[in-house]
Design an enzyme around this catalytic site. Sequence first.
Site, PDB file in Angstrom:
ATOM      1  N   LYS A 168      -7.337   8.284  -1.393  1.00 18.79           N
ATOM      2  CA  LYS A 168      -8.643   8.723  -0.844  1.00 18.79           C
ATOM      3  C   LYS A 168      -9.154   9.993  -1.514  1.00 18.79           C
ATOM      4  CE  LYS A 168      -7.801   6.849   3.819  1.00 18.79           C
ATOM      5  NZ  LYS A 168      -6.358   6.566   3.844  1.00 18.79           N
ATOM      6  N   PRO A 181     -17.249  15.637  -8.957  1.00 13.81           N
ATOM      7  CA  PRO A 181     -17.142  14.455  -9.829  1.00 13.81           C
ATOM      8  C   PRO A 181     -16.204  14.644 -11.014  1.00 13.81           C
ATOM      9  CG  PRO A 181     -19.414  14.757  -9.169  1.00 13.81           C
ATOM     10  CD  PRO A 181     -18.668  15.941  -8.631  1.00 13.81           C
ATOM     11  N   LYS A 227       0.855  -1.198   0.000  1.00 13.39           N
ATOM     12  CA  LYS A 227       0.000   0.000   0.000  1.00 13.39           C
ATOM     13  C   LYS A 227       0.886   1.240   0.000  1.00 13.39           C
ATOM     14  CE  LYS A 227      -2.368   1.777   3.674  1.00 13.39           C
ATOM     15  NZ  LYS A 227      -2.365   3.249   3.742  1.00 13.39           N
ATOM     16  N   THR A 244     -11.704   5.455  10.527  1.00  6.86           N
ATOM     17  CA  THR A 244     -11.760   4.878  11.881  1.00  6.86           C
ATOM     18  C   THR A 244     -11.342   5.902  12.936  1.00  6.86           C
ATOM     19  OG1 THR A 244      -9.632   3.878  11.323  1.00  6.86           O
ATOM     20  CG2 THR A 244     -11.530   2.429  11.307  1.00  6.86           C
ATOM     21  N   ASP A 265     -13.561  15.050  -4.276  1.00  9.70           N
ATOM     22  CA  ASP A 265     -13.680  16.384  -4.898  1.00  9.70           C
ATOM     23  C   ASP A 265     -14.931  16.357  -5.774  1.00  9.70           C
ATOM     24  OD1 ASP A 265     -13.093  18.942  -6.034  1.00  9.70           O
ATOM     25  OD2 ASP A 265     -10.962  18.576  -5.753  1.00  9.70           O
ATOM     26  N   GLY A 289       0.552  -2.421   8.744  1.00 11.09           N
ATOM     27  CA  GLY A 289       1.708  -1.520   8.670  1.00 11.09           C
ATOM     28  C   GLY A 289       2.748  -1.871   9.700  1.00 11.09           C
ATOM     29  N   ARG A 290       2.697  -1.154  10.838  1.00 16.72           N
ATOM     30  CA  ARG A 290       3.757  -1.246  11.850  1.00 16.72           C
ATOM     31  C   ARG A 290       4.075  -2.646  12.356  1.00 16.72           C
ATOM     32  NH1 ARG A 290       0.982   3.654  14.826  1.00 16.72           N
ATOM     33  NH2 ARG A 290      -0.727   2.646  13.710  1.00 16.72           N
ATOM     34  N   ASP A 319      -3.431   4.370  -2.028  1.00 19.26           N
ATOM     35  CA  ASP A 319      -4.387   4.844  -1.019  1.00 19.26           C
ATOM     36  C   ASP A 319      -4.353   6.371  -0.951  1.00 19.26           C
ATOM     37  OD1 ASP A 319      -6.005   5.042   1.254  1.00 19.26           O
ATOM     38  OD2 ASP A 319      -4.397   4.497   2.640  1.00 19.26           O
TER      39      ASP A 319
HETATM   40  O1  C5P Z   1       0.621   0.627  11.152  1.00 17.30           O
HETATM   41  P1  C5P Z   1      -0.802   0.189  10.971  1.00 17.30           P
HETATM   42  O2  C5P Z   1      -0.959  -1.320  10.841  1.00 17.30           O
HETATM   43  O3  C5P Z   1      -1.747   0.791  11.982  1.00 17.30           O
HETATM   44  O4  C5P Z   1      -1.185   0.789   9.524  1.00 17.30           O
HETATM   45  C1  C5P Z   1      -2.491   0.756   9.016  1.00 17.30           C
HETATM   46  C2  C5P Z   1      -2.535   1.475   7.701  1.00 17.30           C
HETATM   47  O5  C5P Z   1      -3.890   1.560   7.285  1.00 17.30           O
HETATM   48  C3  C5P Z   1      -2.014   2.906   7.729  1.00 17.30           C
HETATM   49  O6  C5P Z   1      -1.412   3.172   6.462  1.00 17.30           O
HETATM   50  C4  C5P Z   1      -3.260   3.739   7.921  1.00 17.30           C
HETATM   51  O7  C5P Z   1      -3.145   5.027   7.380  1.00 17.30           O
HETATM   52  C5  C5P Z   1      -4.277   2.925   7.134  1.00 17.30           C
HETATM   53  N1  C5P Z   1      -5.667   3.148   7.523  1.00 17.30           N
HETATM   54  C6  C5P Z   1      -6.158   2.936   8.805  1.00 17.30           C
HETATM   55  N2  C5P Z   1      -7.471   3.159   9.087  1.00 17.30           N
HETATM   56  C7  C5P Z   1      -8.313   3.587   8.141  1.00 17.30           C
HETATM   57  C8  C5P Z   1      -7.845   3.804   6.839  1.00 17.30           C
HETATM   58  C9  C5P Z   1      -6.497   3.568   6.563  1.00 17.30           C
HETATM   59  O8  C5P Z   1      -5.401   2.529   9.675  1.00 17.30           O
HETATM   60  N3  C5P Z   1      -9.583   3.766   8.425  1.00 17.30           N
END
Ligand code: C5P
Length: 232
Positions: A61, A66, A32, A119, A64, A210-211, A59
């Site tokens: 997002k 259409p 991503k 979220t 704006d 991610g992390r 990603d």
């Molecule tokens: O590090 P982590 O596992 O929390 O990363 C989750 C990824 O998903 C990040 O890139 C974050 O910006 C993205 N994300 C999220 N919640 C959302 C939409 C995207 O955590 N509602």
Amino acid sequence: MGKDVIVACDFASKAQTLEFLDQFTDRKPFVKIGMELFYAEGPDIVREIKARGHKIFLDLKLHDIPNTVKSAMAVLTGLGVDIINVHAAGTKRMMEAALKGLTRPDGTRPLLIAVTQLTSTDQQAMEEDLWIDKPLPEVVMHYAKCAEDAGLDGVVCSPLEAKAVHETCGAQFLTVTPGVRFAESAAGDQKRIMTPQQAKIEGCDYIVVGRPITRAEDPVAAYERCCREFIG
Ligand code: C5P
């Protein structure tokens, strides 16, 4: 495309990102690319990672009018990414325009998914800032239905919402879910979390991690573990 683990490459530079990806020699993860990396490095970073054999979820997002979203998608579709997204709050008309812009002359296009409510938005912020006076889970389901009506392929949602989204929009409607943590690891700033195994049970189609992978002592082992737990 089937179930897969998408690794969120939340790095600030191309050098850091490629150094991270260089560790994966056997299996090339689905990657991503978010706003930070895209705005820092421009579209070339997408081309470079794609040329290395990774599938890509871009990603950005979009949200704006259409016509602007349609034109932007017509540019982005040339990058050949696999998944791309918009905000469902941009309305059905905007989502339909995004689909049109994405569709190439030969009829092919990347998968298009919608962010429902972020979220990071809770019930209080939704009511006080956005003036949306409905329960958050209902708003998420309504936005998912709007995305389905507009012809989109799925939504980004919490793993806790995946089952309800599939019940509302059908089993084929994709749920792409961040907020995944290994059983023993720290949640960080994610509040509503699940393990890869639980996400599998909930029927999530893709998990975005991610992390737990990027900051692991052994990122390849963490990625392989995620795949084992989620895909089997
Ligand atoms: O590090 P982590 O596992 O929390 O990363 C989750 C990824 O998903 C990040 O890139 C974050 O910006 C993205 N994300 C999220 N919640 C959302 C939409 C995207 O955590 N509602």
